[in-house]
Design an enzyme around this catalytic site. Structure first.
Site, mmCIF file in Angstrom:
data_model
loop_
_atom_site.group_PDB
_atom_site.id
_atom_site.type_symbol
_atom_site.label_atom_id
_atom_site.label_comp_id
_atom_site.label_asym_id
_atom_site.label_seq_id
_atom_site.Cartn_x
_atom_site.Cartn_y
_atom_site.Cartn_z
ATOM 1 C CD GLN A 1 -13.249 -4.690 8.969
ATOM 2 O OE1 GLN A 1 -13.801 -3.757 8.406
ATOM 3 N NE2 GLN A 1 -12.578 -4.524 10.083
ATOM 4 C CG ASP B 1 -7.000 0.981 4.761
ATOM 5 O OD1 ASP B 1 -7.775 0.208 5.362
ATOM 6 O OD2 ASP B 1 -5.866 1.290 5.187
ATOM 7 N N GLY C 1 0.829 -1.197 0.000
ATOM 8 C CA GLY C 1 0.000 0.000 0.000
ATOM 9 C C GLY C 1 0.865 1.250 0.000
ATOM 10 N NE ARG D 1 -25.901 -4.967 24.226
ATOM 11 C CZ ARG D 1 -26.742 -4.353 25.056
ATOM 12 N NH1 ARG D 1 -26.900 -3.040 24.975
ATOM 13 N NH2 ARG D 1 -27.415 -5.023 25.961
#
Ligand code: F6P
Length: 356
Positions: free
Chosen positions: A282, A135, A110, A274
């Site tokens: 992920q 991202d 990245g 909650r």
């Protein structure tokens, strides 16, 4: 006949689904040119300490569906600022690159990885980049490897949260990663039908969020789903930091903002709320079909760049076309969601509230 090319390949930064398919594609394409492929272990750490392994056909066979990276990775090993004392060990990298007799280095990473790759290119190491990050914040490419898989996990989680939200008549908040940008939250929020989606690029007010939740209650909707990016700022300015990682080029780790948001919602509306923080879930598991296809195309395109002598470039996806761009322009600034993005407009059109 000249000697065979030796192509180095490394994965750096956070792991994500799709790294192995990319390694596989680089290696198998290189093998079709009779090149040798040297896997560099644990990101740039492997170049600093000359930790490598030769990749053979059998090493990259059967890894298409495998999460993570067979080479290991590291998001702290910056050769220009290594360790806690931030020492410049780039000379060591240059020496090792020479000793390993590499002709090119394919870096799968990245923005942090490409900042290093760009500097190494300037020192004379011929590099080629393959973009990956959940991202999706790299400029000059529509998608990065790993993003689609992470959206898939986040969306499935939002789908699953619906049961408890409906059964208990609660506000359920799902916090997703994404660092300082909202791509992951936006896509998972739209795909999962989030009622409120909060992203760093659109500043939100708790009053607006609560109004929306109360409006839904009054309309007889007895639950609400919120999808919130870890990088949203409370009160427009406060980032919630989970920890700082010493020795990391980007030491701040975000997380936990949703606990604060949930508390405020309960205090202001009385609605039971909650929180589920998805975290590294992920980044795990098998890559989606999209990521496998993207990684395969990117891996092949990266080796084409090596054979075309086009160094200092990152492969990229523009629409449906795989192309390449200078690494420098991919890291010039972060790719952010813009408020006029068609997906933001579409979300608003179907009633998604961004808290603004
Ligand atoms: O950049 C990928 C990412 O998963 C971000 O979404 C997240 O903020 C960060 O990395 C977490 O980093 P670490 O794995 O070091 O905790």
């Amino acid at each position: 006949m000249g000697r065979k090319k030796r192509i180095g390949v490394l994965t750096a930064g956070g792991d994500c689904p799709g790294l192995n398919p990319a390694i596989r594609a680089v290696a198998k394409t290189a093998f079709s040119h009779q090149a040798e492929v040297i896997g560099v272990k644990d990101g740039f750490d492997g170049l600093i300490h000359a930790q490598t392994r030769k990749l053979n056909w059998e090493d990259v066979s059967g890894i298409l569906t495998l999460g993570g990276t067979i080479l290991g990775t590291n998001n702290r090993a910056d050769p220009f600022a290594y360790g806690e004392d931030k020492k410049d060990v780039s000379k060591q990298v240059l020496e090792n690159f020479g000793k390993l007799e590499l002709d090119a280095l394919v870096c799968i990473g990245g923005d942090g990885t490409f900042s290093v790759a760009h500097k190494l290119q300037e020192l004379g190491i011929p590099v080629v980049g393959i973009p990956k990050t959940i991202d999706n914040d790299l400029q000059e490419t529509d998608y990065t490897i790993g993003f689609d898989s992470a959206v898939g996990v986040a969306t499935e989680s939002v789908d699953r949260i619906h049961s408890t939200a409906e059964s208990h008549h609660r506000v359920m908040i799902v916090e997703v990663m994404g660092r300082y940008v909202g791509w992951l939250a936006l896509h998972a929020g739209v795909a999962g039908g989030g009622d409120v989606v909060l992203i760093p690029e659109i500043s939100f007010g708790m009053d607006k969020v609560c109004q929306e939740l109360e409006k839904r209650s009054k309309l007889g909707k007895r639950f609400s789903i919120m999808v919130v990016a870890e990088g949203v700022k409370l009160g427009g300015s406060e980032l919630v930091v989970k920890r700082t990682v010493k020795g990391s080029a980007e030491p701040v780790r975000l997380g936990g903002v949703t606990y604060r948001i949930a508390e405020q919602i309960e205090n202001l509306t009385g609605l039971e709320t909650r929180v589920t923080v998805l975290g590294h879930l992920q980044r795990g598991g098998t890559p989606t079909q999209f990521d496998r296809v993207l990684a395969t195309q990117f891996g092949k395109a990266a080796v084409d760049l090596v054979y075309g002598g086009k160094f200092g470039r990152m492969v990229s996806l523009r629409g449906t076309e795989v192309t390449s761009v200078p690494i420098k322009s991919a890291i010039a600034e972060q790719k952010k969601v813009t408020p006029d993005l068609p997906l933001v407009q579409a979300a608003r059109a179907v009633g998604t509230c961004f808290g603004d």
